[in-house]
Write an enzyme that holds these catalytic residues in place. Sequence first.
Site, PDB file in Angstrom:
ATOM      1  N   SER A   1      -7.396  -2.795   6.173  1.00  0.00           N
ATOM      2  CA  SER A   1      -8.405  -1.767   6.420  1.00  0.00           C
ATOM      3  C   SER A   1      -9.139  -1.397   5.146  1.00  0.00           C
ATOM      4  O   SER A   1      -8.613  -1.494   4.041  1.00  0.00           O
ATOM      5  CB  SER A   1      -7.750  -0.531   7.020  1.00  0.00           C
ATOM      6  OG  SER A   1      -7.310  -0.786   8.338  1.00  0.00           O
TER       7      SER A   1
ATOM      8  N   ASN B   1       5.235  -1.423  12.279  1.00  0.00           N
ATOM      9  CA  ASN B   1       4.218  -1.822  11.319  1.00  0.00           C
ATOM     10  C   ASN B   1       4.790  -1.840   9.904  1.00  0.00           C
ATOM     11  O   ASN B   1       5.332  -0.841   9.432  1.00  0.00           O
ATOM     12  CB  ASN B   1       3.045  -0.847  11.388  1.00  0.00           C
ATOM     13  CG  ASN B   1       1.816  -1.350  10.648  1.00  0.00           C
ATOM     14  OD1 ASN B   1       1.819  -2.422  10.082  1.00  0.00           O
ATOM     15  ND2 ASN B   1       0.759  -0.555  10.668  1.00  0.00           N
TER      16      ASN B   1
ATOM     17  N   TYR C   1       2.762   8.076   9.243  1.00  0.00           N
ATOM     18  CA  TYR C   1       1.601   8.822   9.734  1.00  0.00           C
ATOM     19  C   TYR C   1       1.945  10.279  10.024  1.00  0.00           C
ATOM     20  O   TYR C   1       1.059  11.110  10.160  1.00  0.00           O
ATOM     21  CB  TYR C   1       1.046   8.177  11.010  1.00  0.00           C
ATOM     22  CG  TYR C   1       0.537   6.780  10.791  1.00  0.00           C
ATOM     23  CD1 TYR C   1      -0.744   6.546  10.316  1.00  0.00           C
ATOM     24  CD2 TYR C   1       1.355   5.683  11.043  1.00  0.00           C
ATOM     25  CE1 TYR C   1      -1.210   5.259  10.103  1.00  0.00           C
ATOM     26  CE2 TYR C   1       0.899   4.386  10.833  1.00  0.00           C
ATOM     27  CZ  TYR C   1      -0.373   4.186  10.366  1.00  0.00           C
ATOM     28  OH  TYR C   1      -0.823   2.907  10.146  1.00  0.00           O
TER      29      TYR C   1
ATOM     30  N   SER D   1     -10.943   1.517  13.794  1.00  0.00           N
ATOM     31  CA  SER D   1     -10.145   0.481  13.130  1.00  0.00           C
ATOM     32  C   SER D   1      -9.897  -0.700  14.062  1.00  0.00           C
ATOM     33  O   SER D   1      -9.990  -1.866  13.647  1.00  0.00           O
ATOM     34  CB  SER D   1      -8.812   1.060  12.649  1.00  0.00           C
ATOM     35  OG  SER D   1      -8.153   0.141  11.807  1.00  0.00           O
TER      36      SER D   1
ATOM     37  N   GLU E   1       0.845  -1.186   0.000  1.00  0.00           N
ATOM     38  CA  GLU E   1       0.000   0.000   0.000  1.00  0.00           C
ATOM     39  C   GLU E   1       0.884   1.241   0.000  1.00  0.00           C
ATOM     40  O   GLU E   1       0.437   2.342   0.318  1.00  0.00           O
ATOM     41  CB  GLU E   1      -0.958   0.001   1.196  1.00  0.00           C
ATOM     42  CG  GLU E   1      -0.327  -0.092   2.557  1.00  0.00           C
ATOM     43  CD  GLU E   1      -1.369  -0.017   3.659  1.00  0.00           C
ATOM     44  OE1 GLU E   1      -1.761   1.115   3.999  1.00  0.00           O
ATOM     45  OE2 GLU E   1      -1.775  -1.068   4.181  1.00  0.00           O
TER      46      GLU E   1
ATOM     47  N   HIS F   1      -2.094 -10.276  11.782  1.00  0.00           N
ATOM     48  CA  HIS F   1      -1.592  -9.011  11.252  1.00  0.00           C
ATOM     49  C   HIS F   1      -1.375  -8.087  12.446  1.00  0.00           C
ATOM     50  O   HIS F   1      -2.263  -7.922  13.289  1.00  0.00           O
ATOM     51  CB  HIS F   1      -2.596  -8.400  10.276  1.00  0.00           C
ATOM     52  CG  HIS F   1      -2.348  -6.951  10.011  1.00  0.00           C
ATOM     53  ND1 HIS F   1      -1.157  -6.499   9.487  1.00  0.00           N
ATOM     54  CD2 HIS F   1      -3.115  -5.852  10.235  1.00  0.00           C
ATOM     55  CE1 HIS F   1      -1.206  -5.179   9.384  1.00  0.00           C
ATOM     56  NE2 HIS F   1      -2.379  -4.764   9.831  1.00  0.00           N
TER      57      HIS F   1
ATOM     58  N   CYS G   1      -3.449  -3.641   4.116  1.00  0.00           N
ATOM     59  CA  CYS G   1      -2.491  -4.638   4.620  1.00  0.00           C
ATOM     60  C   CYS G   1      -2.800  -6.061   4.158  1.00  0.00           C
ATOM     61  O   CYS G   1      -2.070  -6.994   4.500  1.00  0.00           O
ATOM     62  CB  CYS G   1      -2.452  -4.586   6.146  1.00  0.00           C
ATOM     63  SG  CYS G   1      -1.999  -2.972   6.802  1.00  0.00           S
TER      64      CYS G   1
ATOM     65  N   THR H   1       3.161   3.802  15.617  1.00  0.00           N
ATOM     66  CA  THR H   1       2.886   2.554  14.900  1.00  0.00           C
ATOM     67  C   THR H   1       3.423   2.617  13.468  1.00  0.00           C
ATOM     68  O   THR H   1       2.864   1.995  12.561  1.00  0.00           O
ATOM     69  CB  THR H   1       1.380   2.233  14.885  1.00  0.00           C
ATOM     70  OG1 THR H   1       0.675   3.270  14.192  1.00  0.00           O
ATOM     71  CG2 THR H   1       0.841   2.114  16.291  1.00  0.00           C
TER      72      THR H   1
ATOM     73  N   LYS I   1      -5.481  -8.629  21.591  1.00  0.00           N
ATOM     74  CA  LYS I   1      -6.879  -8.258  21.861  1.00  0.00           C
ATOM     75  C   LYS I   1      -7.833  -9.190  21.118  1.00  0.00           C
ATOM     76  O   LYS I   1      -8.868  -9.590  21.663  1.00  0.00           O
ATOM     77  CB  LYS I   1      -7.127  -6.808  21.435  1.00  0.00           C
ATOM     78  CG  LYS I   1      -6.373  -5.775  22.264  1.00  0.00           C
ATOM     79  CD  LYS I   1      -6.643  -4.367  21.737  1.00  0.00           C
ATOM     80  CE  LYS I   1      -5.861  -3.328  22.534  1.00  0.00           C
ATOM     81  NZ  LYS I   1      -6.110  -1.947  22.021  1.00  0.00           N
TER      82      LYS I   1
END
Length: 388
Positions: A308, A275, A143, A201, A79, A233, A111, A152, A242
Site C-alpha cells: 500500500s 495477515n 489495527y 485499498s 513495516e 499478497h 507489504c 485482518t 478477487k
Amino acid sequence: MNIGIDKIGFYTPHLYVDMNKLAVARDIEPEKFTIGIGQEKMAIAPITQDPVTLAANAALGILTEADKEKIDFVIFGTESGIDNSKSAGVYVHNLLGINPHARTVEMKQACYGATAGIQLAKGHIALNPESKVLVLGSDIARYGLNTAGESTQGAGAVAMVISANPKIMVLEEHSAYLTNDIMDFWRPVYSDKAFVDGKFSNEQYILFFSKVWEQYKAKSSLELKDFEAICYHLPYTKMGLKALRTILDEGTEVDKERLVANYQVSTQYNRNVGNIYTGSLYLSLLSLLELNEDLEAGSRVGLYSYGSGAVGEFFTGILQPDYREHLHVNHHTHLFESRTEVTVSEYEKLFEETLPVDGSTLELDITKDPAAICLSGIEDNKRLYVKK
C-alpha cells in the site's frame, strides 16, 4: 545465470484465536470472517515476540552452518520496524551467528518490502555468484480491538535464502512494476496501529494487479495458459481471488479450474495465520509448494506483490527438479499442530500488553513461550533478546 529461492522457512507464534469465536464476540455473523474474507484463525504475538524474533525463528529452522558462512547480505523487509535508526536485520544477524563480513539493511514499503529485498538480492548475486542472501519478511499486523480491520490482523515471518542455482525456484528475467502515491493504508511514526481506507485499498490492489499483469504479458509474451499457479499478497485470503477472477476469462475452462484450485491451496497457511504484511505473498507460495504434492518441477508460478501507498509488482518463477526435497514440510506441520488456542478475552489482554515507551526497565517471562528466540525485556531503552 539462474538466481532464485534456494531455501524458504516460516514461523508464527504459538497462540491463535478462532475467527468464529471472535465474530460471535463482536456480534458479527461468523461467515463474514470465514467465508466473506476467508480467515479461520488469527495468530497472536505474545509480548515476548516481535518482528525481530519472528524473523530469527523463521530463519533458524532453515539455515545450516555452511549457509551462515556463505550469507554476505541480510535484507529485512518489514513495516513493523522497532527502531527508526537500527535495522531489525542487525539483531537477526547476531542472533543467528551469520558471517560478520556481511551487509545488513532494512527495507520499507508497506507489504512490498520483502519483494524489494528479493530484487536487490538478485542484483547482488549477479555480481557475486558465490554469495547467498538472506531475505526476511516479518510483521505483526495491528489495527486495534473492535475496529474494521481487526479481523485482518496476524503475526509471522518468512525467511528465504536467495542464491545462484537455487534448489526450489528460479526467478525469471521479466518483471513488471508500478508506483503511485496514494493513501490507502499508512501508519504514522507516532502510532502503533495502522490506518486504512479499506474499500479504496481493495480497489487499488486490483487496479495495480491489472496494470502490472498487462505490462508483464507485453514484456514476456506469456499468457494465462503458461501458468500453473498464481500466488498473491494476501491481507486476507479472499483478496487475491478477487484479483485472479479479473483475468480468468483469458484462459480455457481447464486453465480456470487449475488456477482456482491452486489458488485455494496457496491460501491455506494464510487462512490459519492472518495477515503478515511483507511475508504474506511468500507464505502463500510456501502453502502452495508444501500442500500441493502434485505440483511438478518445471511449473511456472506467478507472484503478485502489493504494498500500500503504493507499489505493485508481478514476476514469476520456475520450480526446480526435486524442489520438494528441499522444503521443510514436517517442521511447518508441527508448528501449526503445536499451537494453542486462546479465548477472545485472553486475546484482548495479550493485545493490550505493550512494551514501555518511557525508558522503563522491563523483564519478561519467557518460560511460557516455546520459541527458540524470544524478547526477554528492555533495559536502558534497549531490547534484550535470548536464544535459548
